[in-house]
Design a protein around this motif. Structure first.
Motif, PDB file in Angstrom:
ATOM      1  N   LEU A  62       0.853  -1.181   0.000  1.00 10.52           N
ATOM      2  CA  LEU A  62       0.000   0.000   0.000  1.00 10.52           C
ATOM      3  C   LEU A  62       0.886   1.227   0.000  1.00 10.52           C
ATOM      4  O   LEU A  62       1.791   1.359   0.816  1.00 10.52           O
ATOM      5  N   ASN A  63       0.659   2.093  -0.978  1.00  7.20           N
ATOM      6  CA  ASN A  63       1.337   3.384  -0.985  1.00  7.20           C
ATOM      7  C   ASN A  63       0.454   4.334  -0.174  1.00  7.20           C
ATOM      8  O   ASN A  63      -0.606   4.748  -0.640  1.00  7.20           O
ATOM      9  N   SER A  64       0.887   4.660   1.025  1.00 11.08           N
ATOM     10  CA  SER A  64      -0.005   5.393   1.924  1.00 11.08           C
ATOM     11  C   SER A  64      -0.204   6.840   1.505  1.00 11.08           C
ATOM     12  O   SER A  64      -1.129   7.497   1.968  1.00 11.08           O
ATOM     13  N   SER A  65       0.635   7.362   0.606  1.00 19.19           N
ATOM     14  CA  SER A  65       0.358   8.736   0.161  1.00 19.19           C
ATOM     15  C   SER A  65      -0.620   8.756  -1.010  1.00 19.19           C
ATOM     16  O   SER A  65      -1.486   9.623  -1.082  1.00 19.19           O
ATOM     17  N   SER A  66      -0.551   7.781  -1.916  1.00 18.75           N
ATOM     18  CA  SER A  66      -1.475   7.785  -3.061  1.00 18.75           C
ATOM     19  C   SER A  66      -2.671   6.868  -2.837  1.00 18.75           C
ATOM     20  O   SER A  66      -3.693   7.000  -3.506  1.00 18.75           O
ATOM     21  N   GLY A  67      -2.554   5.912  -1.919  1.00 23.77           N
ATOM     22  CA  GLY A  67      -3.631   4.950  -1.704  1.00 23.77           C
ATOM     23  C   GLY A  67      -3.585   3.767  -2.653  1.00 23.77           C
ATOM     24  O   GLY A  67      -4.414   2.863  -2.580  1.00 23.77           O
ATOM     25  N   GLU A  68      -2.622   3.749  -3.571  1.00 24.75           N
ATOM     26  CA  GLU A  68      -2.529   2.632  -4.513  1.00 24.75           C
ATOM     27  C   GLU A  68      -2.133   1.363  -3.773  1.00 24.75           C
ATOM     28  O   GLU A  68      -1.221   1.389  -2.948  1.00 24.75           O
ATOM     29  N   PHE A  69      -2.837   0.276  -4.077  1.00 20.76           N
ATOM     30  CA  PHE A  69      -2.536  -0.977  -3.396  1.00 20.76           C
ATOM     31  C   PHE A  69      -2.447  -2.137  -4.377  1.00 20.76           C
ATOM     32  O   PHE A  69      -2.940  -2.075  -5.501  1.00 20.76           O
TER      33      PHE A  69
HETATM   34  C1  LIG Z   1       3.474   6.709  -3.851  1.00 17.39           C
HETATM   35  O1  LIG Z   1       2.598   7.656  -4.448  1.00 17.39           O
HETATM   36  C2  LIG Z   1       3.188   8.924  -4.633  1.00 17.39           C
HETATM   37  C3  LIG Z   1       2.091   9.869  -5.119  1.00 17.39           C
HETATM   38  O2  LIG Z   1       1.441   9.373  -6.264  1.00 17.39           O
HETATM   39  C4  LIG Z   1       4.345   8.792  -5.631  1.00 17.39           C
HETATM   40  O3  LIG Z   1       4.940  10.045  -5.829  1.00 17.39           O
HETATM   41  C5  LIG Z   1       5.354   7.797  -5.087  1.00 17.39           C
HETATM   42  O4  LIG Z   1       6.364   7.571  -6.013  1.00 17.39           O
HETATM   43  C6  LIG Z   1       4.692   6.485  -4.740  1.00 17.39           C
HETATM   44  N1  LIG Z   1       5.644   5.626  -4.036  1.00 17.39           N
HETATM   45  C7  LIG Z   1       5.903   4.380  -4.437  1.00 17.39           C
HETATM   46  C8  LIG Z   1       6.862   3.628  -3.583  1.00 17.39           C
HETATM   47  O5  LIG Z   1       5.405   3.888  -5.429  1.00 17.39           O
END
Ligand SMILES: *[C@@H]1O[C@H](CO)[C@@H](O)[C@H](O)[C@H]1NC(C)=O
Length: 160
Positions: A62-69
Motif C-alpha cells: 500500500l502506498n499510503s500517500s497515493s492509496g494505490e494498493f
Molecule cells: C506513492 O505515491 C506517490 C504519489 O502518487 C508517488 O509520488 C510515489 O512515487 C509512490 N511511491 C511508491 C513507492 O510507489
C-alpha cells in the motif's frame, strides 16, 4: 445492453436481500478470525468490511500517500455465493486505489451474471452499505453481508 445491466442490478439486489435474511451472526462463530491478514486490517482502517477479500491473501503493498494498493492471493480464487450460486472470481493480483470509504480503479474482481463476467471497477462504503460499481452501474448491499472473509471454492469450511 442497458436492459441487461438493469436486470443485473435487480438480481444483485435480490441476492443481497436473500443473503441478509439468512446470514448468521459472525460473532456466533468462535473459530472465525476477525482479521485474517494485514490486508484485511487495511480494509477496516479505510472503512470497509473484511469480507471483501478472501482468506488466501499472502501479501499486499500500500502506498499510503497515493492509496494505490496491490493484494496478492495464493492463487486465483472463486467464491460461490449462496443461495443462488452466484459466482465471483478474484485474480491472483488485485489492484486499485483506496482512500477513506472509497476503492477506485479496481482491477481483479469479477462477478458472473447473465453468461458474462463483469469487472467490479469501484466500491464505496457508507458504513451500513457497500455500493459496488460496474462501470456506470451500481448495486448496493448491506455491509454486514461482508463481515466474514470467505474461503475460496474447494477450501470452504462447512458452516452451520
Ligand atoms: C506513492 O505515491 C506517490 C504519489 O502518487 C508517488 O509520488 C510515489 O512515487 C509512490 N511511491 C511508491 C513507492 O510507489
Amino acid at each position: 445492453m442497458a436492459k441487461t445491466l438493469v436486470i443485473f442490478t435487480i438480481v444483485l439486489l435480490l441476492f443481497a436481500i436473500s443473503v441478509s435474511s439468512s446470514n448468521p451472526d459472525p460473532n456466533l462463530n468462535p473459530n472465525s478470525d476477525p482479521a485474517p491478514s494485514e490486508a484485511h486490517k487495511v480494509l477496516i482502517r479505510f472503512g470497509f468490511p473484511i469480507g471483501l477479500l478472501p482468506r488466501n491473501v499472502n501479501g499486499y503493498s500500500l502506498n499510503s500517500s497515493s492509496g494505490e494498493f496491490l493484494v496478492s492471493l495464493g492463487e486465483k480464487c472463486k467464491i460461490t455465493l449462496p443461495p443462488d450460486n452466484y459466482l465471483a472470481t478474484y485474480s491472483k493480483k488485485i489492484r486499485g486505489k483506496i482512500v477513506e470509504n472509497r476503492i477506485a480503479e479496481l482491477d481483479g474482481i469479477s462477478v458472473r451474471a447473465f453468461f458474462k463476467w463483469w469487472g467490479i471497477t469501484g466500491i464505496r462504503s457508507s458504513g451500513e452499505n457497500l455500493v459496488f460499481e460496474v462501470g456506470m452501474v451500481t448495486a448496493k448491499y448491506p455491509s454486514m453481508n461482508f463481515n466474514e472473509s470467505p474461503y475460496c471454492e474447494g477450501k470452504k469450511h462447512s458452516s452451520s
